[in-house]
Design an enzyme around this catalytic site. Structure first.
Site, PDB file in Angstrom:
ATOM      1  CG  HIS A 119       8.884  -0.424  27.787  1.00 30.84           C
ATOM      2  ND1 HIS A 119       9.372  -1.415  28.614  1.00 30.84           N
ATOM      3  CD2 HIS A 119       7.642  -0.129  28.261  1.00 30.84           C
ATOM      4  CE1 HIS A 119       8.491  -1.695  29.534  1.00 30.84           C
ATOM      5  NE2 HIS A 119       7.418  -0.930  29.341  1.00 30.84           N
TER       6      HIS A 119
ATOM      7  CB  CYS B 248       4.048  -0.339  28.495  1.00 31.37           C
ATOM      8  SG  CYS B 248       4.240   1.305  29.225  1.00 31.37           S
TER       9      CYS B 248
END
Length: 422
Positions: A352, A370
Protein backbone atom coordinates in the site's frame (compact mmCIF):
# COMPACT_ATOMS: atom_id res chain seq x y z
CA UNK A 1 -36.74 -25.37 -11.11
CA UNK A 2 -38.92 -25.91 -8.05
CA UNK A 3 -38.04 -28.81 -5.82
CA UNK A 4 -40.44 -31.45 -4.69
CA UNK A 5 -40.85 -29.69 -1.41
CA UNK A 6 -42.81 -26.99 -3.22
CA UNK A 7 -40.38 -24.10 -2.73
CA UNK A 8 -37.74 -22.62 -5.08
CA UNK A 9 -34.09 -23.13 -4.27
CA UNK A 10 -31.67 -20.27 -3.71
CA UNK A 11 -29.14 -20.57 -6.54
CA UNK A 12 -26.69 -18.02 -5.12
CA UNK A 13 -25.15 -20.75 -3.03
CA UNK A 14 -25.94 -23.95 -4.69
CA UNK A 15 -24.64 -26.34 -2.34
CA UNK A 16 -20.82 -38.31 -5.36
CA UNK A 17 -24.33 -38.50 -4.21
CA UNK A 18 -26.39 -40.97 -2.20
CA UNK A 19 -28.35 -43.46 -4.25
CA UNK A 20 -31.08 -45.89 -3.26
CA UNK A 21 -31.03 -49.50 -4.36
CA UNK A 22 -33.44 -50.09 -7.21
CA UNK A 23 -34.92 -53.35 -8.34
CA UNK A 24 -34.20 -54.55 -11.83
CA UNK A 25 -37.08 -54.64 -14.23
CA UNK A 26 -38.19 -58.16 -15.11
CA UNK A 27 -40.97 -60.06 -16.86
CA UNK A 28 -42.64 -63.30 -15.82
CA UNK A 29 -44.69 -65.47 -18.10
CA UNK A 30 -46.43 -68.75 -17.16
CA UNK A 31 -47.46 -71.37 -19.67
CA UNK A 32 -50.03 -74.11 -19.35
CA UNK A 33 -50.61 -76.88 -21.91
CA UNK A 34 -53.98 -78.62 -21.91
CA UNK A 35 -54.43 -82.11 -23.48
CA UNK A 36 -58.00 -82.60 -24.62
CA UNK A 37 -59.17 -86.05 -23.40
CA UNK A 38 -60.42 -88.68 -25.88
CA UNK A 39 -60.35 -92.47 -26.03
CA UNK A 40 -57.99 -94.07 -23.49
CA UNK A 41 -54.63 -94.92 -24.96
CA UNK A 42 -55.00 -98.70 -24.55
CA UNK A 43 -58.38 -98.75 -26.27
CA UNK A 44 -57.07 -96.52 -29.00
CA UNK A 45 -54.25 -98.99 -29.67
CA UNK A 46 -56.56 -101.97 -29.90
CA UNK A 47 -59.02 -100.16 -32.07
CA UNK A 48 -56.32 -99.05 -34.42
CA UNK A 49 -55.08 -102.63 -34.77
CA UNK A 50 -58.56 -103.94 -35.53
CA UNK A 51 -59.20 -101.29 -38.10
CA UNK A 52 -55.97 -102.08 -39.81
CA UNK A 53 -56.82 -105.78 -39.99
CA UNK A 54 -60.46 -105.73 -41.02
CA UNK A 55 -62.03 -103.45 -43.59
CA UNK A 56 -65.44 -101.95 -43.36
CA UNK A 57 -68.06 -102.32 -45.99
CA UNK A 58 -67.02 -100.63 -49.18
CA UNK A 59 -63.36 -100.82 -48.16
CA UNK A 60 -63.46 -97.51 -46.22
CA UNK A 61 -61.30 -97.24 -43.08
CA UNK A 62 -63.04 -95.82 -40.00
CA UNK A 63 -61.52 -92.48 -38.98
CA UNK A 64 -62.87 -91.96 -35.50
CA UNK A 65 -59.55 -91.44 -33.60
CA UNK A 66 -59.83 -88.66 -31.05
CA UNK A 67 -58.36 -85.23 -31.93
CA UNK A 68 -55.66 -83.69 -29.64
CA UNK A 69 -54.61 -80.03 -29.30
CA UNK A 70 -52.65 -77.79 -26.96
CA UNK A 71 -53.01 -74.09 -26.27
CA UNK A 72 -51.14 -71.58 -23.99
CA UNK A 73 -52.97 -69.53 -21.40
CA UNK A 74 -52.51 -65.74 -21.80
CA UNK A 75 -49.56 -64.28 -19.87
CA UNK A 76 -50.54 -62.57 -16.62
CA UNK A 77 -50.84 -58.80 -16.70
CA UNK A 78 -48.12 -57.19 -14.63
CA UNK A 79 -48.09 -53.89 -12.77
CA UNK A 80 -45.46 -51.24 -13.56
CA UNK A 81 -42.06 -51.50 -11.87
CA UNK A 82 -40.92 -48.56 -9.64
CA UNK A 83 -37.31 -47.85 -8.71
CA UNK A 84 -38.24 -47.11 -5.08
CA UNK A 85 -39.88 -49.74 -2.91
CA UNK A 86 -43.07 -49.02 -1.02
CA UNK A 87 -42.38 -47.82 2.51
CA UNK A 88 -38.74 -46.89 1.83
CA UNK A 89 -37.17 -44.17 4.01
CA UNK A 90 -34.17 -41.87 3.57
CA UNK A 91 -34.54 -42.06 -0.21
CA UNK A 92 -31.89 -39.96 -1.94
CA UNK A 93 -33.28 -36.60 -3.01
CA UNK A 94 -30.91 -36.18 -5.94
CA UNK A 95 -31.55 -39.51 -7.71
CA UNK A 96 -34.44 -39.62 -10.22
CA UNK A 97 -37.39 -41.88 -9.41
CA UNK A 98 -38.14 -44.13 -12.38
CA UNK A 99 -41.11 -46.21 -13.51
CA UNK A 100 -41.03 -48.92 -16.17
CA UNK A 101 -43.95 -50.53 -17.94
CA UNK A 102 -44.10 -54.33 -17.80
CA UNK A 103 -47.03 -54.46 -20.09
CA UNK A 104 -48.28 -52.45 -23.03
CA UNK A 105 -46.98 -49.05 -21.90
CA UNK A 106 -47.74 -46.59 -19.14
CA UNK A 107 -51.19 -45.04 -19.20
CA UNK A 108 -50.63 -42.53 -16.37
CA UNK A 109 -48.06 -41.84 -13.65
CA UNK A 110 -48.46 -39.27 -10.90
CA UNK A 111 -46.14 -38.46 -7.98
CA UNK A 112 -47.09 -35.91 -5.31
CA UNK A 113 -45.69 -34.79 -1.99
CA UNK A 114 -47.69 -34.74 1.23
CA UNK A 115 -49.07 -31.32 0.32
CA UNK A 116 -50.42 -32.56 -2.98
CA UNK A 117 -47.85 -30.80 -5.17
CA UNK A 118 -47.03 -32.88 -8.23
CA UNK A 119 -43.37 -33.51 -9.01
CA UNK A 120 -42.09 -32.57 -12.46
CA UNK A 121 -41.43 -35.63 -14.58
CA UNK A 122 -41.13 -36.87 -18.16
CA UNK A 123 -42.72 -39.78 -20.01
CA UNK A 124 -40.71 -41.40 -22.77
CA UNK A 125 -41.91 -41.17 -26.36
CA UNK A 126 -42.93 -44.84 -26.44
CA UNK A 127 -44.72 -44.51 -23.07
CA UNK A 128 -42.71 -47.38 -21.64
CA UNK A 129 -40.70 -45.39 -19.05
CA UNK A 130 -41.19 -42.39 -16.78
CA UNK A 131 -38.70 -40.39 -14.69
CA UNK A 132 -38.73 -37.41 -12.36
CA UNK A 133 -36.94 -34.34 -13.74
CA UNK A 134 -36.52 -32.31 -10.54
CA UNK A 135 -34.68 -33.06 -7.33
CA UNK A 136 -36.80 -34.00 -4.34
CA UNK A 137 -37.14 -32.13 -1.07
CA UNK A 138 -35.85 -33.08 2.36
CA UNK A 139 -38.27 -34.30 5.02
CA UNK A 140 -40.94 -35.15 2.46
CA UNK A 141 -43.40 -37.98 1.98
CA UNK A 142 -44.09 -38.83 -1.66
CA UNK A 143 -46.82 -41.01 -3.12
CA UNK A 144 -46.49 -42.40 -6.63
CA UNK A 145 -49.32 -44.06 -8.55
CA UNK A 146 -48.49 -45.73 -11.86
CA UNK A 147 -51.11 -47.31 -14.10
CA UNK A 148 -50.30 -49.44 -17.14
CA UNK A 149 -52.34 -49.64 -20.32
CA UNK A 150 -53.00 -53.25 -19.43
CA UNK A 151 -55.06 -52.04 -16.49
CA UNK A 152 -52.57 -53.00 -13.78
CA UNK A 153 -51.55 -50.38 -11.20
CA UNK A 154 -48.86 -49.92 -8.56
CA UNK A 155 -48.79 -47.44 -5.67
CA UNK A 156 -45.64 -46.55 -3.70
CA UNK A 157 -45.20 -44.24 -0.73
CA UNK A 158 -41.73 -43.30 0.59
CA UNK A 159 -39.92 -40.62 2.58
CA UNK A 160 -36.73 -38.60 2.10
CA UNK A 161 -34.08 -37.79 4.75
CA UNK A 162 -34.69 -35.31 7.54
CA UNK A 163 -31.35 -33.53 8.08
CA UNK A 164 -30.35 -32.20 11.47
CA UNK A 165 -28.57 -29.39 9.59
CA UNK A 166 -28.01 -28.27 6.03
CA UNK A 167 -25.17 -26.22 4.59
CA UNK A 168 -24.34 -24.36 1.44
CA UNK A 169 -20.84 -23.89 0.03
CA UNK A 170 -19.17 -20.68 -1.12
CA UNK A 171 -16.68 -21.01 -3.97
CA UNK A 172 -13.74 -18.90 -5.05
CA UNK A 173 -12.72 -17.43 -7.39
CA UNK A 174 -15.87 -15.86 -8.81
CA UNK A 175 -17.41 -17.17 -12.06
CA UNK A 176 -15.96 -15.96 -15.36
CA UNK A 177 -12.97 -14.32 -13.67
CA UNK A 178 -9.41 -14.09 -14.95
CA UNK A 179 -6.91 -14.92 -12.22
CA UNK A 180 -3.21 -15.44 -11.70
CA UNK A 181 -1.04 -18.52 -11.90
CA UNK A 182 -1.13 -19.01 -8.12
CA UNK A 183 -4.92 -19.02 -7.70
CA UNK A 184 -6.23 -21.87 -5.57
CA UNK A 185 -9.86 -23.03 -5.52
CA UNK A 186 -11.66 -22.45 -2.24
CA UNK A 187 -14.71 -24.23 -0.80
CA UNK A 188 -16.12 -22.83 2.44
CA UNK A 189 -19.05 -24.45 4.26
CA UNK A 190 -21.39 -22.80 6.73
CA UNK A 191 -21.24 -25.75 9.15
CA UNK A 192 -18.41 -28.17 10.06
CA UNK A 193 -18.01 -31.20 7.80
CA UNK A 194 -17.20 -34.62 9.27
CA UNK A 195 -17.28 -36.79 6.14
CA UNK A 196 -14.56 -35.05 4.17
CA UNK A 197 -14.21 -37.82 1.60
CA UNK A 198 -17.90 -37.59 0.67
CA UNK A 199 -17.45 -33.87 0.04
CA UNK A 200 -14.33 -34.36 -2.08
CA UNK A 201 -16.08 -37.04 -4.13
CA UNK A 202 -18.95 -34.63 -4.82
CA UNK A 203 -16.62 -32.00 -6.31
CA UNK A 204 -15.63 -32.09 -9.98
CA UNK A 205 -12.77 -29.93 -11.28
CA UNK A 206 -12.24 -29.88 -15.04
CA UNK A 207 -9.22 -28.20 -16.61
CA UNK A 208 -8.11 -27.61 -20.18
CA UNK A 209 -5.37 -28.62 -20.63
CA UNK A 210 -5.48 -31.36 -18.01
CA UNK A 211 -3.85 -30.47 -14.70
CA UNK A 212 -3.36 -32.77 -11.71
CA UNK A 213 -4.05 -31.35 -8.27
CA UNK A 214 -5.12 -32.20 -4.74
CA UNK A 215 -7.34 -31.05 -1.86
CA UNK A 216 -6.10 -29.68 1.44
CA UNK A 217 -8.43 -29.15 4.42
CA UNK A 218 -7.56 -26.00 6.36
CA UNK A 219 -10.19 -26.92 8.97
CA UNK A 220 -13.64 -28.55 9.16
CA UNK A 221 -15.20 -25.59 7.37
CA UNK A 222 -12.83 -25.00 4.48
CA UNK A 223 -11.02 -27.07 1.86
CA UNK A 224 -8.75 -25.84 -0.93
CA UNK A 225 -7.61 -27.39 -4.23
CA UNK A 226 -4.42 -26.48 -6.06
CA UNK A 227 -2.20 -27.97 -8.75
CA UNK A 228 1.28 -29.22 -7.93
CA UNK A 229 2.87 -26.37 -9.87
CA UNK A 230 1.67 -22.91 -10.85
CA UNK A 231 -1.03 -22.87 -13.52
CA UNK A 232 -0.05 -22.21 -17.11
CA UNK A 233 -1.51 -18.99 -18.60
CA UNK A 234 -4.57 -19.68 -20.73
CA UNK A 235 -5.75 -22.70 -18.72
CA UNK A 236 -9.55 -22.98 -18.52
CA UNK A 237 -11.02 -24.27 -15.26
CA UNK A 238 -14.58 -25.23 -14.31
CA UNK A 239 -15.70 -26.33 -10.85
CA UNK A 240 -18.87 -28.13 -9.77
CA UNK A 241 -19.75 -28.78 -6.14
CA UNK A 242 -22.74 -31.13 -6.39
CA UNK A 243 -23.58 -31.31 -2.70
CA UNK A 244 -27.37 -31.08 -2.69
CA UNK A 245 -28.63 -34.26 -1.07
CA UNK A 246 -25.13 -35.20 0.10
CA UNK A 247 -24.78 -36.74 3.55
CA UNK A 248 -21.72 -35.00 5.02
CA UNK A 249 -21.87 -36.87 8.31
CA UNK A 250 -23.22 -35.94 11.71
CA UNK A 251 -26.69 -35.19 10.36
CA UNK A 252 -25.35 -32.51 7.99
CA UNK A 253 -26.63 -32.49 4.40
CA UNK A 254 -25.92 -30.27 1.42
CA UNK A 255 -28.48 -27.53 0.83
CA UNK A 256 -27.60 -26.39 -2.70
CA UNK A 257 -25.14 -27.16 -5.47
CA UNK A 258 -22.71 -24.49 -6.57
CA UNK A 259 -20.34 -23.94 -9.49
CA UNK A 260 -17.73 -21.54 -10.79
CA UNK A 261 -15.29 -21.17 -13.68
CA UNK A 262 -12.22 -19.09 -14.40
CA UNK A 263 -9.30 -18.56 -16.78
CA UNK A 264 -5.61 -18.22 -15.93
CA UNK A 265 -4.21 -14.91 -17.16
CA UNK A 266 -0.67 -13.64 -17.60
CA UNK A 267 2.11 -14.95 -15.40
CA UNK A 268 2.69 -12.09 -12.95
CA UNK A 269 5.15 -12.55 -10.06
CA UNK A 270 6.56 -9.90 -7.72
CA UNK A 271 9.74 -10.69 -5.78
CA UNK A 272 10.26 -8.72 -2.58
CA UNK A 273 13.86 -8.98 -1.40
CA UNK A 274 14.46 -7.65 2.09
CA UNK A 275 18.23 -7.75 1.65
CA UNK A 276 17.91 -5.18 -1.18
CA UNK A 277 14.71 -3.49 0.10
CA UNK A 278 13.19 -3.78 -3.38
CA UNK A 279 10.18 -5.33 -5.11
CA UNK A 280 10.80 -6.55 -8.67
CA UNK A 281 7.66 -7.08 -10.73
CA UNK A 282 7.66 -9.53 -13.65
CA UNK A 283 5.04 -10.26 -16.29
CA UNK A 284 5.52 -13.40 -18.38
CA UNK A 285 9.13 -13.48 -17.06
CA UNK A 286 9.83 -9.93 -18.30
CA UNK A 287 10.98 -7.45 -15.64
CA UNK A 288 8.57 -4.52 -15.61
CA UNK A 289 9.84 -2.46 -12.70
CA UNK A 290 11.97 -2.43 -9.53
CA UNK A 291 10.32 -0.55 -6.65
CA UNK A 292 11.99 0.53 -3.36
CA UNK A 293 10.12 -0.84 -0.32
CA UNK A 294 10.02 -0.72 3.46
CA UNK A 295 8.91 -3.90 5.25
CA UNK A 296 8.00 -4.86 8.82
CA UNK A 297 10.34 -3.56 11.47
CA UNK A 298 13.34 -5.80 12.09
CA UNK A 299 13.66 -7.35 15.54
CA UNK A 300 9.98 -6.83 16.32
CA UNK A 301 6.82 -8.92 16.26
CA UNK A 302 5.87 -7.05 13.09
CA UNK A 303 8.65 -8.42 10.88
CA UNK A 304 7.22 -9.48 7.48
CA UNK A 305 7.07 -13.28 7.06
CA UNK A 306 8.85 -14.93 4.15
CA UNK A 307 7.02 -17.08 1.63
CA UNK A 308 4.82 -17.08 -1.41
CA UNK A 309 1.72 -14.93 -1.01
CA UNK A 310 -1.36 -15.00 -3.24
CA UNK A 311 -2.85 -11.63 -4.24
CA UNK A 312 -6.38 -11.23 -2.88
CA UNK A 313 -8.64 -8.17 -2.73
CA UNK A 314 -7.72 -4.74 -4.06
CA UNK A 315 -8.91 -1.49 -2.43
CA UNK A 316 -8.44 2.00 -3.76
CA UNK A 317 -8.86 3.19 -0.16
CA UNK A 318 -8.76 1.10 3.03
CA UNK A 319 -8.80 1.80 6.75
CA UNK A 320 -5.81 0.10 8.36
CA UNK A 321 -6.80 -0.72 11.95
CA UNK A 322 -4.18 -2.31 14.22
CA UNK A 323 -6.86 -3.50 16.64
CA UNK A 324 -7.81 -6.12 14.03
CA UNK A 325 -4.69 -8.04 15.05
CA UNK A 326 -4.71 -7.12 18.75
CA UNK A 327 -2.66 -3.91 18.85
CA UNK A 328 -4.65 -1.26 20.71
CA UNK A 329 -4.19 2.48 20.41
CA UNK A 330 -2.70 2.60 23.93
CA UNK A 331 -0.04 0.13 22.76
CA UNK A 332 1.13 2.24 19.86
CA UNK A 333 -1.60 1.11 17.51
CA UNK A 334 -3.16 3.05 14.69
CA UNK A 335 -6.22 3.69 12.53
CA UNK A 336 -5.01 5.06 9.24
CA UNK A 337 -6.72 5.41 5.86
CA UNK A 338 -4.35 4.29 3.12
CA UNK A 339 -4.49 4.45 -0.68
CA UNK A 340 -4.13 1.58 -3.16
CA UNK A 341 -4.05 -1.33 -0.71
CA UNK A 342 -3.50 -4.71 -2.37
CA UNK A 343 -4.11 -7.71 -0.10
CA UNK A 344 -1.42 -10.37 0.44
CA UNK A 345 -2.71 -12.17 3.54
CA UNK A 346 -5.81 -12.55 5.68
CA UNK A 347 -3.79 -11.35 8.67
CA UNK A 348 -3.57 -7.87 7.19
CA UNK A 349 -0.41 -7.71 5.10
CA UNK A 350 -0.85 -5.39 2.09
CA UNK A 351 1.18 -3.59 -0.51
CA UNK A 352 0.00 0.00 0.00
CA UNK A 353 0.89 3.64 -0.34
CA UNK A 354 2.86 4.99 2.62
CA UNK A 355 3.98 8.55 1.84
CA UNK A 356 5.07 8.99 5.49
CA UNK A 357 7.81 6.36 5.01
CA UNK A 358 9.23 7.41 1.67
CA UNK A 359 12.47 8.33 3.42
CA UNK A 360 12.87 4.68 4.52
CA UNK A 361 11.77 2.94 1.33
CA UNK A 362 14.76 1.17 -0.17
CA UNK A 363 16.85 1.38 2.99
CA UNK A 364 15.03 0.71 6.29
CA UNK A 365 12.14 -1.41 7.52
CA UNK A 366 9.60 0.69 9.43
CA UNK A 367 6.13 -0.87 8.85
CA UNK A 368 3.94 -3.13 10.96
CA UNK A 369 4.42 -5.92 8.42
CA UNK A 370 3.02 -4.39 5.24
CA UNK A 371 5.03 -3.54 2.14
CA UNK A 372 5.26 0.24 2.04
CA UNK A 373 5.76 2.00 -1.30
CA UNK A 374 5.09 5.46 -2.73
CA UNK A 375 1.57 6.44 -3.70
CA UNK A 376 2.48 6.36 -7.39
CA UNK A 377 4.09 2.92 -7.08
CA UNK A 378 1.13 1.54 -5.10
CA UNK A 379 -1.31 2.71 -7.81
CA UNK A 380 0.89 1.25 -10.54
CA UNK A 381 1.26 -2.08 -8.73
CA UNK A 382 -2.49 -2.39 -8.20
CA UNK A 383 -3.09 -1.77 -11.91
CA UNK A 384 -0.67 -4.53 -12.89
CA UNK A 385 -1.55 -7.38 -10.54
CA UNK A 386 -4.76 -9.41 -10.30
CA UNK A 387 -6.26 -11.90 -7.89
CA UNK A 388 -4.17 -15.07 -7.84
CA UNK A 389 -0.86 -13.45 -8.80
CA UNK A 390 2.17 -14.29 -6.64
CA UNK A 391 4.28 -12.10 -4.36
CA UNK A 392 7.41 -13.93 -3.20
CA UNK A 393 8.91 -12.41 -0.06
CA UNK A 394 12.45 -13.50 0.79
CA UNK A 395 15.42 -12.82 3.10
CA UNK A 396 13.45 -11.27 5.98
CA UNK A 397 14.12 -12.02 9.65
CA UNK A 398 10.63 -13.50 10.00
CA UNK A 399 9.36 -17.04 9.67
CA UNK A 400 7.11 -18.25 6.83
CA UNK A 401 3.53 -17.19 6.17
CA UNK A 402 1.41 -20.17 7.36
CA UNK A 403 -1.05 -21.93 5.08
CA UNK A 404 -3.91 -21.27 7.50
CA UNK A 405 -3.48 -17.53 6.97
CA UNK A 406 -5.61 -17.98 3.88
CA UNK A 407 -3.31 -16.75 1.14
CA UNK A 408 -0.27 -18.89 1.94
CA UNK A 409 -1.35 -22.06 0.15
CA UNK A 410 1.91 -22.30 -1.80
CA UNK A 411 4.04 -22.39 1.35
CA UNK A 412 3.40 -26.10 1.83
CA UNK A 413 5.42 -28.62 -0.15
CA UNK A 414 3.45 -30.82 -2.54
CA UNK A 415 3.98 -33.79 -0.22
CA UNK A 416 2.46 -31.89 2.72
CA UNK A 417 -0.36 -30.45 0.62
CA UNK A 418 -1.43 -33.71 -1.03
CA UNK A 419 -1.35 -35.46 2.36
CA UNK A 420 -3.98 -33.02 3.65
CA UNK A 421 -6.89 -34.56 1.71
CA UNK A 422 -9.36 -37.22 2.81
Amino acid sequence: MARGRGAPVDKNLRQHHVTSPRPSFWTVRSHRTHLRAGVPLAALTVASFALASCGTPGGAVADDAPATASSAAPAPKLAPEVSVRDGASNVAVDVPVKVESRGEGLAKVSMVNEEGREVDAELSGDSRSWSTTEVLGYNRTYTLVAKDKNGQQRSVTFTTPTPAYTTGVALSPLPDSEVGIGQTIGFRFQSPVTDRKAVQDAITITTSPQVDGAFYWLNDYEVRWRPQYYWEPGTQVSVEANIYGLDMGGGLYGAQDNATNFTIGDRVIAVVDDSAKTMSVYRNKELLRVIPVSLGRDGSEFVTPNGRYIIGDKHEKLLMDSSSFGLGMDQGGYKTMVDYATQMSYSGIYVHAAPWSEWAQGSTNTSHGCINVTTEAAAWFQSVVKRGDIVHVQNTQGGTLPVWDGLGDWNLSWEEWSAGNA
